[in-house]
Structure formats: structure tokens, C-alpha cells
Motif scaffolding. Structure first.
Motif, mmCIF file in Angstrom:
data_model
loop_
_atom_site.group_PDB
_atom_site.id
_atom_site.type_symbol
_atom_site.label_atom_id
_atom_site.label_comp_id
_atom_site.label_asym_id
_atom_site.label_seq_id
_atom_site.Cartn_x
_atom_site.Cartn_y
_atom_site.Cartn_z
ATOM 1 N N THR A 234 0.829 -1.224 0.000
ATOM 2 C CA THR A 234 0.000 0.000 0.000
ATOM 3 C C THR A 234 0.858 1.266 0.000
ATOM 4 O O THR A 234 0.502 2.264 -0.647
ATOM 5 C CB THR A 234 -0.954 0.023 1.213
ATOM 6 N N ILE A 235 1.976 1.249 0.706
ATOM 7 C CA ILE A 235 2.838 2.445 0.705
ATOM 8 C C ILE A 235 3.388 2.700 -0.704
ATOM 9 O O ILE A 235 3.485 3.847 -1.149
ATOM 10 C CB ILE A 235 3.980 2.310 1.748
ATOM 11 N N GLN A 236 3.690 1.636 -1.430
ATOM 12 C CA GLN A 236 4.160 1.816 -2.816
ATOM 13 C C GLN A 236 3.046 2.389 -3.695
ATOM 14 O O GLN A 236 3.297 3.238 -4.557
ATOM 15 C CB GLN A 236 4.687 0.494 -3.388
ATOM 16 N N ALA A 237 1.823 1.917 -3.472
ATOM 17 C CA ALA A 237 0.685 2.466 -4.233
ATOM 18 C C ALA A 237 0.532 3.956 -3.945
ATOM 19 O O ALA A 237 0.251 4.757 -4.847
ATOM 20 C CB ALA A 237 -0.600 1.710 -3.872
ATOM 21 N N ALA A 238 0.757 4.334 -2.683
ATOM 22 C CA ALA A 238 0.630 5.742 -2.290
ATOM 23 C C ALA A 238 1.674 6.600 -3.009
ATOM 24 O O ALA A 238 1.357 7.681 -3.538
ATOM 25 C CB ALA A 238 0.789 5.861 -0.769
ATOM 26 N N VAL A 239 2.903 6.117 -3.061
ATOM 27 C CA VAL A 239 3.967 6.857 -3.772
ATOM 28 C C VAL A 239 3.584 7.010 -5.242
ATOM 29 O O VAL A 239 3.729 8.092 -5.838
ATOM 30 C CB VAL A 239 5.324 6.119 -3.637
ATOM 31 N N LEU A 240 3.065 5.940 -5.816
ATOM 32 C CA LEU A 240 2.705 5.978 -7.240
ATOM 33 C C LEU A 240 1.541 6.929 -7.502
ATOM 34 O O LEU A 240 1.502 7.597 -8.541
ATOM 35 C CB LEU A 240 2.378 4.564 -7.737
ATOM 36 N N LEU A 241 0.590 7.013 -6.560
ATOM 37 C CA LEU A 241 -0.524 7.959 -6.739
ATOM 38 C C LEU A 241 0.005 9.392 -6.824
ATOM 39 O O LEU A 241 -0.473 10.193 -7.624
ATOM 40 C CB LEU A 241 -1.527 7.829 -5.580
ATOM 41 N N ALA A 242 1.003 9.694 -5.994
ATOM 42 C CA ALA A 242 1.579 11.046 -6.042
ATOM 43 C C ALA A 242 2.351 11.263 -7.342
ATOM 44 O O ALA A 242 2.229 12.315 -7.984
ATOM 45 C CB ALA A 242 2.501 11.255 -4.832
ATOM 46 N N LYS A 243 3.104 10.258 -7.771
ATOM 47 C CA LYS A 243 3.967 10.439 -8.947
ATOM 48 C C LYS A 243 3.205 10.396 -10.266
ATOM 49 O O LYS A 243 3.603 11.047 -11.239
ATOM 50 C CB LYS A 243 5.043 9.355 -8.953
ATOM 51 N N LEU A 244 2.133 9.604 -10.306
ATOM 52 C CA LEU A 244 1.390 9.433 -11.566
ATOM 53 C C LEU A 244 0.844 10.769 -12.074
ATOM 54 O O LEU A 244 0.778 11.001 -13.276
ATOM 55 C CB LEU A 244 0.265 8.408 -11.366
ATOM 56 N N LYS A 245 0.472 11.656 -11.138
ATOM 57 C CA LYS A 245 -0.066 12.979 -11.511
ATOM 58 C C LYS A 245 0.921 13.769 -12.366
ATOM 59 O O LYS A 245 0.522 14.595 -13.171
ATOM 60 C CB LYS A 245 -0.360 13.801 -10.251
ATOM 61 N N HIS A 246 2.193 13.540 -12.162
ATOM 62 C CA HIS A 246 3.227 14.307 -12.871
ATOM 63 C C HIS A 246 3.807 13.549 -14.060
ATOM 64 O O HIS A 246 4.683 14.052 -14.743
ATOM 65 C CB HIS A 246 4.372 14.647 -11.899
ATOM 66 N N TYR A 247 3.323 12.316 -14.257
ATOM 67 C CA TYR A 247 4.040 11.430 -15.163
ATOM 68 C C TYR A 247 3.990 11.880 -16.626
ATOM 69 O O TYR A 247 4.992 11.811 -17.335
ATOM 70 C CB TYR A 247 3.556 9.985 -14.998
ATOM 71 N N SER A 248 2.817 12.376 -17.062
ATOM 72 C CA SER A 248 2.722 12.806 -18.469
ATOM 73 C C SER A 248 3.713 13.934 -18.751
ATOM 74 O O SER A 248 4.355 13.974 -19.811
ATOM 75 C CB SER A 248 1.307 13.254 -18.804
ATOM 76 N N GLU A 249 3.850 14.836 -17.784
ATOM 77 C CA GLU A 249 4.816 15.931 -17.923
ATOM 78 C C GLU A 249 6.247 15.371 -17.957
ATOM 79 O O GLU A 249 7.078 15.808 -18.761
ATOM 80 C CB GLU A 249 4.633 16.910 -16.743
ATOM 81 N N GLU A 250 6.497 14.386 -17.112
ATOM 82 C CA GLU A 250 7.839 13.783 -17.077
ATOM 83 C C GLU A 250 8.189 13.099 -18.393
ATOM 84 O O GLU A 250 9.352 13.114 -18.811
ATOM 85 C CB GLU A 250 7.939 12.765 -15.935
ATOM 86 N N ILE A 251 7.195 12.491 -19.033
ATOM 87 C CA ILE A 251 7.467 11.827 -20.317
ATOM 88 C C ILE A 251 7.945 12.865 -21.336
ATOM 89 O O ILE A 251 8.885 12.619 -22.098
ATOM 90 C CB ILE A 251 6.208 11.073 -20.816
ATOM 91 N N LYS A 252 7.314 14.040 -21.300
ATOM 92 C CA LYS A 252 7.759 15.118 -22.208
ATOM 93 C C LYS A 252 9.188 15.547 -21.870
ATOM 94 O O LYS A 252 10.012 15.789 -22.758
ATOM 95 C CB LYS A 252 6.825 16.327 -22.097
ATOM 96 N N MET A 253 9.482 15.658 -20.591
ATOM 97 C CA MET A 253 10.832 16.067 -20.169
ATOM 98 C C MET A 253 11.876 15.028 -20.588
ATOM 99 O O MET A 253 13.005 15.374 -20.983
ATOM 100 C CB MET A 253 10.866 16.290 -18.649
ATOM 101 N N ARG A 254 11.493 13.760 -20.522
ATOM 102 C CA ARG A 254 12.393 12.692 -20.994
ATOM 103 C C ARG A 254 12.657 12.841 -22.486
ATOM 104 O O ARG A 254 13.789 12.677 -22.949
ATOM 105 C CB ARG A 254 11.772 11.309 -20.727
ATOM 106 N N GLY A 255 11.579 13.140 -23.222
ATOM 107 C CA GLY A 255 11.708 13.315 -24.673
ATOM 108 C C GLY A 255 12.622 14.479 -25.007
ATOM 109 O O GLY A 255 13.444 14.398 -25.939
ATOM 110 N N THR A 256 12.504 15.546 -24.243
ATOM 111 C CA THR A 256 13.354 16.722 -24.469
ATOM 112 C C THR A 256 14.819 16.387 -24.211
ATOM 113 O O THR A 256 15.703 16.748 -24.996
ATOM 114 C CB THR A 256 12.912 17.878 -23.539
ATOM 115 N N ALA A 257 15.065 15.673 -23.122
ATOM 116 C CA ALA A 257 16.450 15.293 -22.793
ATOM 117 C C ALA A 257 17.027 14.382 -23.875
ATOM 118 O O ALA A 257 18.186 14.542 -24.289
ATOM 119 C CB ALA A 257 16.494 14.613 -21.428
ATOM 120 N N ALA A 258 16.208 13.436 -24.358
ATOM 121 C CA ALA A 258 16.679 12.510 -25.396
ATOM 122 C C ALA A 258 16.991 13.268 -26.685
ATOM 123 O O ALA A 258 18.017 13.023 -27.335
ATOM 124 C CB ALA A 258 15.634 11.422 -25.652
#
Ligand code: PLP
Length: 375
Positions: A234-258
Motif C-alpha cells: 500500500t505504501i508503494q501504491a501511495a507513492v505511485l498515486l503522487a507520482k502518476l499525476k506528474h508522469y505525463s509531464e515527465e514523459i515530455k521532459m524525458r523526450g526533451t532530454a533525449a
């Protein structure tokens, strides 16, 4: 500050308040095992991926195991897969006493070459596990077609590709079952081990859900099959709930870095080739480098961390020596293993860090050329 291969500390600082609140909720509620956040995350995961069902589980490896168990894989069954992956892909097959049957990869994408699949099918073949290596999806139209022709299932090992797209469809939705990992270093990582499986098949979902908790039946104390303890914490699910909100933005940032790496390095090394219908999440940014080991040493001297994924293809791993493969069986995979090098890659890379890495690679090849020119 030292360049990190994957900078999880910088990411934590960015979302600290949200992650701390999520974790504290779990501790305050004391619902550590299958607390409500697991179901909440599963709901959000299936909306993100676009499948009918999502099932959180204890790791990417266990996700693969649950998927194979849901298909009732038996000793002696054959599963076609790639020799160029993390060990877990073929390990899950071998753990069930089934046989991994390797098929070589495509030279450009490093993913399983669908054209070679039909030659590997025998009377014992039950399915295919394709891997979306380094965050780029494999060629599922061709893979699924080869499977249909031969009455096989397809499992997508999306441990490196969660959030990627193939022809506008989300990774983990591209086969009969999609499996992913939330290991901290994966594109969407938790703070320990975690994983998930995705499917549109209600029957498969229910069987995998039962296997996840000791083969539980409809009644709490009935065990209708021999299963695992493969729950998502459950603690891992909680961390993922917080991170998932930012994930689409992070994918773009990964693309920019690549893109930043690729545009500056394409004269010096072979940069990743992403097919036009694919969106990669760049779980790894891997180049093919002449004198790879020399380059790695040169970068190390400048405190730049790199990694080799993978130094040895799976058919040459001692654990699989019993399968009878030998050097030369899968020449593309073997060649890639000699030249591949992963550079630091994460959404929070700074421009000056990338600039330093690029300049360091360029200086290595400049020195090399100089040495070679000397009589
Ligand atoms: C990481 C990985 C796995 C295993 O995931 P874990 O969560 O570490 O068990 C499986 N397949 C691939 C391709 C991976 O990269």
C-alpha cells in the motif's frame, strides 16, 4: 554536484509535499496490506493505459509470472521471446519449467524481430513475450498477427515502457496481457518493488487476481489454486498515486532530454532510432559506441556514470546454459551487447549536465582519432 545516472532525489524534492502526504495517509490509517490506495491506483492505472482491468502486484517479475500462470503454462511448454532483455523476462518462463525460445532482434530498435517469429513456432509453442526495450514499444501489429496465425497468446513486457505509445495506443495495452514494473529506476518508479498487469480479458484478470493472493477463491478461506503472495504494497501504491499525476509531464521532459542528446551526438555515435509511429519513454538512453569500454572509462574519469544494458544476451547467460544455445546463434543481439552504452537519463536532467556529457563524448573520439593518426 555529481551527475546521477537517474536522479531520484531531485524528483523527490520536486514532489516532496505530495509524496509525504500520501505515505503519511497510509501510516496513519495502518492499512498496510491491500489498503484502499491499491484499488485507487489500479483505477487510475487502467484509465491511463486504457484497458478494462489493471492489477497491482509485487514486482515486474511477478507480473510476468502471474500472466504466465493465468495462461496455465506447464512444464515443457515453449514461449518465444527476445534474448536482448533483462533476465526477468525469460526467468519467469523458466521458473514455471517452460522453455524460453529465443528469436533475434531488429538491428534498429533492439526489439524482437517479428519476421523471425514464425520460424521459431513448434507444436509446443504456447505464446510470445515481447519486450519494449529501453521504452520503445515492439512491433505489435506484426507480433499479434504472427500469434493469431499460430493460435498463441502475446504478453507485452512493458517494464521499461509504461507511458510509451505505439500507433497512438498506450504501452501495456498492446497485447493480451501487459506487464509493467515500478522498480525505482523504471520510468514510473515507486520506493521499493512494485508492478502491475493489464488486460481486457475478465477471465484472465480474475485468475491473475486469485494467484496474486495464494490462489484465493470467491470465499476468503477457499484456496482454489496454488498461488503466490504477490500483492502491491500500500505504501508503494501511495507513492505511485503522487507520482502518476506528474508522469505525463515527465514523459515530455524525458523526450526533451533525449532529443538534446541525439541532436548533438549523432555525428559521433549511433543514437537511438525511434520509429515514427512510436513515442518512447526512454527508460534508458542507449548509444552504440565504437570502443565502448574505452568511452565508458573516459566518462568515468570525468565522474559521469554510465551503464551497460546488457553486456550479455540471455541465451549466453549461465542460468540458461541448459537450453543448448551457443555463441553465434543470435548475431544481432550479440553484436549490440558489445557496443551498447546507456547515458544518464531522467526527467530532471539539466542542460549544463547534458552539455558536459556530450562534450566529454566528443573529446574521447577526438583523442581517439588523434591517436589513430599517429604513425
Ligand atoms: C525491470 C524489468 C523487469 C522486472 O521488473 P522488477 O520489478 O525488477 O521485477 C522485467 N522485464 C524487463 C524488461 C525489465 O526491464
Amino acid at each position: 554536484m555529481k551527475i546521477q545516472f537517474i536522479d531520484l532525489r531531485r524528483q523527490y524534492q520536486a514532489y516532496k509535499a505530495e509524496i509525504d502526504t500520501q505515505i503519511n495517509d497510509v501510516i496513519t490509517s495502518s492499512a498496510f496490506i491491500m489498503g484502499s490506495k491499491v484499488a485507487e491506483l489500479e483505477q487510475q492505472l487502467r484509465e491511463f493505459v486504457g484497458t478494462k482491468y489493471a492489477l497491482g502486484c509485487s514486482s515486474g517479475t511477478d507480473a510476468l509470472l502471474l500472466a504466465l500462470m493465468a495462461y496455465d503454462i506447464q512444464p515443457g511448454d515453449e514461449i518465444i521471446t527476445t534474448p536482448f532483455s533483462f533476465i526477468a523476462t525469460s526467468e519467469a518462463i523458466a521458473l514455471l519449467k517452460a522453455k524460453p525460445v529465443f528469436v533475434d532482434i531488429d538491428e534498429q530498435t533492439f526489439n524482437i524481430d517479428p519476421a523471425r517469429i514464425p520460424h521459431a513456432v513448434t507444436g509446443k509453442t504456447r505464446g510470445i513475450i515481447a519486450v519494449d526495450i529501453f521504452g520503445q514499444c515492439a512491433e505489435y501489429d506484426e507480433i499479434n498477427q504472427a500469434a493469431r496465425t499460430n493460435n498463441l497468446f502475446v504478453i507485452e513486457d512493458g517494464a521499461q515502457s509504461f507511458g510509451a505509445q505505439y500507433k497512438k495506443h498506450q504501452a501495456c495495452s498492446l497485447a493480451d496481457i501487459g506487464c509493467t514494473s515500478f522498480f525505482p529506476a523504471k520510468p514510473l518508479g515507486c520506493y521499493g518493488d512494485g508492478g502491475a498487469i493489464f488486460t481486457n480479458d475478465e477471465n484472465i484478470y480474475k485468475i491473475a487476481r486469485s494467484f496474486r493472493v495464494h490462489g484465493k477463491g470467491e470465499n476468503k478461506y477457499d484456496n482454489v489454486r496454488v498461488g503466490l503472495n504477490a500483492r502491491l504494497d500500500t505504501i508503494q501504491a501511495a507513492v505511485l498515486l503522487a507520482k502518476l499525476k506528474h508522469y505525463s509531464e515527465e514523459i515530455k521532459m524525458r523526450g526533451t532530454a533525449a532529443a538534446c542528446y541525439s541532436s548533438q551526438l549523432d555525428q559521433d555515435v549511433k543514437v537511438p532510432e525511434i520509429l515514427p509511429h512510436n513515442l518512447s519513454v526512454f527508460a534508458q538512453y542507449c548509444i552504440l559506441a565504437e570502443n565502448r569500454d574505452g568511452l565508458q572509462q573516459h566518462l568515468k574519469e570525468r565522474d559521469i556514470p554510465t551503464a551497460i544494458h546488457y553486456p550479455k544476451p540471455l541465451h549466453l547467460q549461465p542460468a540458461f546454459s541448459g537450453l543448448g544455445y551457443k555463441e553465434g546463434d543470435f548475431p544481432v543481439s550479440e553484436k549490440i551487447c558489445q557496443n551498447i552504452l546507456a547515458l544518464p537519463m531522467h526527467p530532471f536532467m539539466l542542460e549544463e549536465e547534458q552539455h558536459f556529457i556530450v562534450e566529454s563524448i566528443k573529446s574521447f573520439y577526438k583523442e581517439e582519432a588523434h591517436v589513430l593518426r599517429k604513425p
